[in-house]
Each structure stands twice: as structure tokens, then as C-alpha cells.
Design a protein around this motif. Structure first.
Motif, PDB file in Angstrom:
ATOM      1  N   HIS A 116       0.806  -1.229   0.000  1.00 18.17           N
ATOM      2  CA  HIS A 116       0.000   0.000   0.000  1.00 18.17           C
ATOM      3  C   HIS A 116       0.835   1.273   0.000  1.00 18.17           C
ATOM      4  O   HIS A 116       0.386   2.304  -0.502  1.00 18.17           O
ATOM      5  N   PHE A 117       2.038   1.249   0.563  1.00 21.29           N
ATOM      6  CA  PHE A 117       2.869   2.456   0.639  1.00 21.29           C
ATOM      7  C   PHE A 117       4.288   2.160   0.163  1.00 21.29           C
ATOM      8  O   PHE A 117       4.765   1.023   0.269  1.00 21.29           O
ATOM      9  N   PHE A 118       4.947   3.223  -0.333  1.00 24.08           N
ATOM     10  CA  PHE A 118       6.337   3.143  -0.795  1.00 24.08           C
ATOM     11  C   PHE A 118       7.122   4.313  -0.202  1.00 24.08           C
ATOM     12  O   PHE A 118       6.545   5.285   0.276  1.00 24.08           O
ATOM     13  N   TRP A 119       8.440   4.203  -0.271  1.00 21.11           N
ATOM     14  CA  TRP A 119       9.314   5.325   0.104  1.00 21.11           C
ATOM     15  C   TRP A 119      10.507   5.324  -0.839  1.00 21.11           C
ATOM     16  O   TRP A 119      11.204   4.322  -0.958  1.00 21.11           O
ATOM     17  N   ASP A 120      10.699   6.453  -1.507  1.00 18.13           N
ATOM     18  CA  ASP A 120      11.826   6.615  -2.428  1.00 18.13           C
ATOM     19  C   ASP A 120      11.896   5.460  -3.424  1.00 18.13           C
ATOM     20  O   ASP A 120      12.971   4.923  -3.709  1.00 18.13           O
ATOM     21  N   GLY A 121      10.736   5.105  -3.969  1.00 18.57           N
ATOM     22  CA  GLY A 121      10.690   4.073  -5.010  1.00 18.57           C
ATOM     23  C   GLY A 121      10.836   2.660  -4.508  1.00 18.57           C
ATOM     24  O   GLY A 121      11.021   1.735  -5.309  1.00 18.57           O
ATOM     25  N   LYS A 122      10.749   2.457  -3.188  1.00 15.67           N
ATOM     26  CA  LYS A 122      10.897   1.116  -2.626  1.00 15.67           C
ATOM     27  C   LYS A 122       9.675   0.769  -1.778  1.00 15.67           C
ATOM     28  O   LYS A 122       9.113   1.615  -1.080  1.00 15.67           O
ATOM     29  N   GLN A 247      -3.441  14.087  11.620  1.00 15.66           N
ATOM     30  CA  GLN A 247      -3.350  15.182  10.658  1.00 15.66           C
ATOM     31  C   GLN A 247      -3.671  16.495  11.364  1.00 15.66           C
ATOM     32  O   GLN A 247      -4.613  16.543  12.140  1.00 15.66           O
ATOM     33  N   PRO A 248      -2.910  17.563  11.115  1.00 20.16           N
ATOM     34  CA  PRO A 248      -1.710  17.602  10.282  1.00 20.16           C
ATOM     35  C   PRO A 248      -0.542  16.891  10.966  1.00 20.16           C
ATOM     36  O   PRO A 248      -0.480  16.828  12.190  1.00 20.16           O
ATOM     37  N   THR A 249       0.374  16.377  10.149  1.00 22.09           N
ATOM     38  CA  THR A 249       1.458  15.569  10.701  1.00 22.09           C
ATOM     39  C   THR A 249       2.572  16.417  11.299  1.00 22.09           C
ATOM     40  O   THR A 249       3.277  15.959  12.196  1.00 22.09           O
ATOM     41  N   GLY A 250       2.765  17.634  10.771  1.00 25.42           N
ATOM     42  CA  GLY A 250       3.853  18.484  11.244  1.00 25.42           C
ATOM     43  C   GLY A 250       5.177  18.212  10.564  1.00 25.42           C
ATOM     44  O   GLY A 250       6.207  18.753  10.987  1.00 25.42           O
ATOM     45  N   TYR A 251       5.175  17.384   9.512  1.00 20.73           N
ATOM     46  CA  TYR A 251       6.417  17.042   8.812  1.00 20.73           C
ATOM     47  C   TYR A 251       6.346  17.491   7.355  1.00 20.73           C
ATOM     48  O   TYR A 251       5.291  17.438   6.729  1.00 20.73           O
ATOM     49  N   ASP A 252       7.485  17.894   6.823  1.00 24.85           N
ATOM     50  CA  ASP A 252       7.550  18.274   5.418  1.00 24.85           C
ATOM     51  C   ASP A 252       7.486  17.052   4.502  1.00 24.85           C
ATOM     52  O   ASP A 252       6.811  17.085   3.470  1.00 24.85           O
ATOM     53  N   ARG A 253       8.176  15.979   4.887  1.00 23.26           N
ATOM     54  CA  ARG A 253       8.315  14.835   3.984  1.00 23.26           C
ATOM     55  C   ARG A 253       7.352  13.700   4.282  1.00 23.26           C
ATOM     56  O   ARG A 253       7.133  12.853   3.416  1.00 23.26           O
ATOM     57  N   PHE A 254       6.796  13.666   5.469  1.00 17.42           N
ATOM     58  CA  PHE A 254       5.956  12.539   5.857  1.00 17.42           C
ATOM     59  C   PHE A 254       4.487  12.957   5.898  1.00 17.42           C
ATOM     60  O   PHE A 254       4.037  13.614   6.836  1.00 17.42           O
TER      61      PHE A 254
END
Length: 314
Positions: A116-122, A247-254
Motif C-alpha cells: 500500500h505504501f512506498f518510500w523513495d521508489g521502494k 493530521q496535520p502531521t507536522g512534517y515536510d516529507r511525511f
């Protein structure tokens, strides 16, 4: 309750190193934290059954569009009974339905597979994200990794009860203080192979106050600070009565830290939008917050999860 929001660097370190389970159960593993289950965990959970009383942990599926249901489930009749009259025949008279739905989201009770989820193409265990394609679906890490079902001990952390409130506010979440309080006050310790259920009361409040867009109004859920705890204790499945990310998560990338670190890094199986108000009432009535739980995904090859009706048994 106080909480400690891990930094983005913490999350990145957990994802890649500290909590990463890639290769832990073999290079071809697709079960992730379901490897914490065993015949013994099932037998131990069966010993909790004293009454034979069952409680559903699934929200009833609705068919109406809403701000949090942009693509509602579909249901229509292919065959129905309103065409038949007494004495007119034929002898074979049946009703047949069509049913289809997008189960990922914030309203349908479902379990996510590790596709269901990926990170940096993995994906989990270092698989390329391309194992999930538009043409073929999830060619690896699909829901059939849980085809034997999840039959083990469930434990409930009822955060509103512990805090003396009706529900956890949107933007707040269930953290380690809540889990520690539950272990101290409710007579259980989270252990390997458990299904850890975290009640916020949010889904029940939706039924009372109406739907909102979680990405605008905010959402409660598990805080990412609990991820190391689940890794250490060997939790098999974590779920809540939300989409399982504050939500909101407080993270830029996550955008979804519990899903991103949990699914991709840990191989954690996540139960979204569980209906926990009834099980909370059943636990409170009995004064015990542990029970046998059965989560039985549909056998859907190439699919990234499954709607489920988890059943707790006392």
C-alpha cells in the motif's frame, strides 16, 4: 496527555535503520510483522474465550458520498424480488447484487497489505515500487500474504476512557502516555503477536457530528512516537478508529508517518477505520481489555488490502 513528536530525522532513521525489518525474515518475505504470529499465539488467545460472546469491530459500509467519501461504495441489484407475484412463477426466484468499493480512505474498515505504501521508489523488504502496476495490480506484497487469517490476542487502549473525555481531539493522538496508562490500569501488557487497537472515539463522533475532510479539519490517530514501542514488543497488527495518521502531521516529507515508516520500514500491518465504540463498551462492562480477535481478509490476489469485519470474542 503529553506526547513527544519525533523529529523528521528520527523518522528517517527509524525507516532506514533502527526499526527497519528488511531481510529480518528472509529476502523473499512478504508477511512482515505477521511473522510475530504463531500457533502458540493463537492457542494463547483462545484461552481468553470464556463466554463465546462476539463483538464486531467493523463500521457499517455506507453508500452515500461525503466530504471524506469522494468515491462512495457502489451497490445495485442485478436481480430482485419486486418482479415476482404469487402464483405467476417462475419457480427459480432469486436476488443478486453488485457491490464495489474503494476501501482505502477514512470510512471503510480495512486492512492494508504491505503493497500500500512506498518510500523513495521502494516497498517493504527493498522491493521496487514497480511491483505494483496499473495493469497488474500488486504482483508482490498483496493481501494474500495474510490468507491464513489473523487469529490472535487483541488488546484495546481506550484513550478517551483513560483521559476522561468523549474523544481525542483532531490534531492530537494516542501516544505512549496512553499506552502506559492502559498497561497500568487495564491489566495487560502488550506482547509479541498482539493486535494493538487504539481508540480515539473519532469514528463514533463522525456518526454524531457528521463527516469532515481529515486533511482540512485534521484527524486524530496513533502518534508516530509509538512506532519504536511496537517494534520492540513485536506487535503483529496495529489499528485504530481513524485513518491511522494524525493530521496535520507536522512534517515536510511525511504525509502519513505511521504508514510510511510502519508499512515500508517495519512491514507493519495496519487496520484502518475500525469501529471501536462497541468493543470499548464490551471491555468496560467486563473490566478486561484483552480478547481473542479474528481478522480475515478476503482472498484477493494482486490487491493492496481488503475490507474486513474483525470479530472480538470474549
Amino acid at each position: 496527555m503529553s506526547s513527544t513528536r519525533p523529529s523528521q530525522d528520527d523518522l528517517l532513521r527509524w525507516l532506514h535503520d533502527d526499526l527497519n525489518n528488511w531481510g529480518r525474515w528472509g529476502e523473499d518475505d512478504e508477511r512482515g510483522t505477521l511473522n510475530h504470529l504463531s500457533n502458540q499465539t493463537t492457542l494463547d488467545a483462545l484461552s481468553l474465550v470464556q463466554e463465546g460472546a462476539t463483538v464486531s469491530c467493523a463500521r457499517a459500509v455506507g453508500f452515500e458520498a461525503a466530504v471524506d467519501v469522494p468515491r462512495p461504495p457502489q451497490h445495485y441489484m442485478i436481480g430482485s424480488g419486486d418482479v415476482y407475484r404469487t402464483g405467476e412463477g417462475p419457480d427459480r426466484q432469486v436476488a443478486i447484487d453488485y457491490f464495489g468499493l474503494v476501501f482505502h480512505g477514512h470510512t471503510v474498515t480495512h486492512i492494508d497489505s504491505l503493497a500500500h505504501f512506498f518510500w523513495d521508489g521502494k516497498a517493504y523488504n527493498g522491493r521496487p515500487a514497480s511491483v505494483v502496476t496499473v495493469a497488474d495490480g500488486a504482483t508482490e506484497l498483496d493481501i494474500t500474504a495474510a490468507v491464513g487469517g489473523i487469529v490472535t490476542r487483541g488488546v484495546l487502549v481506550d484513550a478517551p476512557m483513560l483521559r476522561g473525555v468523549r474523544y481525542i481531539e483532531r490534531g492530537d493522538g494516542v501516544g505512549m502516555d496512553d499506552i502506559n496508562a492502559a498497561e497500568e490500569q487495564c491489566g495487560f501488557k502488550v506482547r509479541e503477536g498482539d493486535v494493538l487497537l487504539l481508540r480515539t472515539g473519532q469514528l463514533g463522533m463522525r456518526e454524531e457530528l457528521g463527516p469532515v475532510d481529515a486533511y482540512v479539519a485534521g484527524s486524530s490517530g496513533p502518534l508516530p512516537e509509538i512506532l519504536p514501542f511496537m517494534h520492540e514488543r513485536g506487535v503483529a497488527v496495529m489499528g485504530s478508529d481513524t485513518g491511522n495518521d494524525v493530521q496535520p502531521t507536522g512534517y515536510d516529507r511525511f504525509s502519513n508517518p505511521v504508514h510510511q515508516v510502519g508499512i515500508v520500514g517495519m512491514g507493519l500491518w495496519i487496520l484502518d477505520n475500525a469501529w471501536l465504540d462497541d468493543i470499548a463498551a464490551a471491555c468496560s462492562e467486563r473490566g478486561r481489555w484483552e480478547f481473542l480477535i479474528n481478522i480475515l481478509p478476503l482472498r484477493l490476489p494482486t490487491v493492496t488490502g481488503s475490507p474486513v469485519n474483525p470479530i472480538a470474542v470474549f
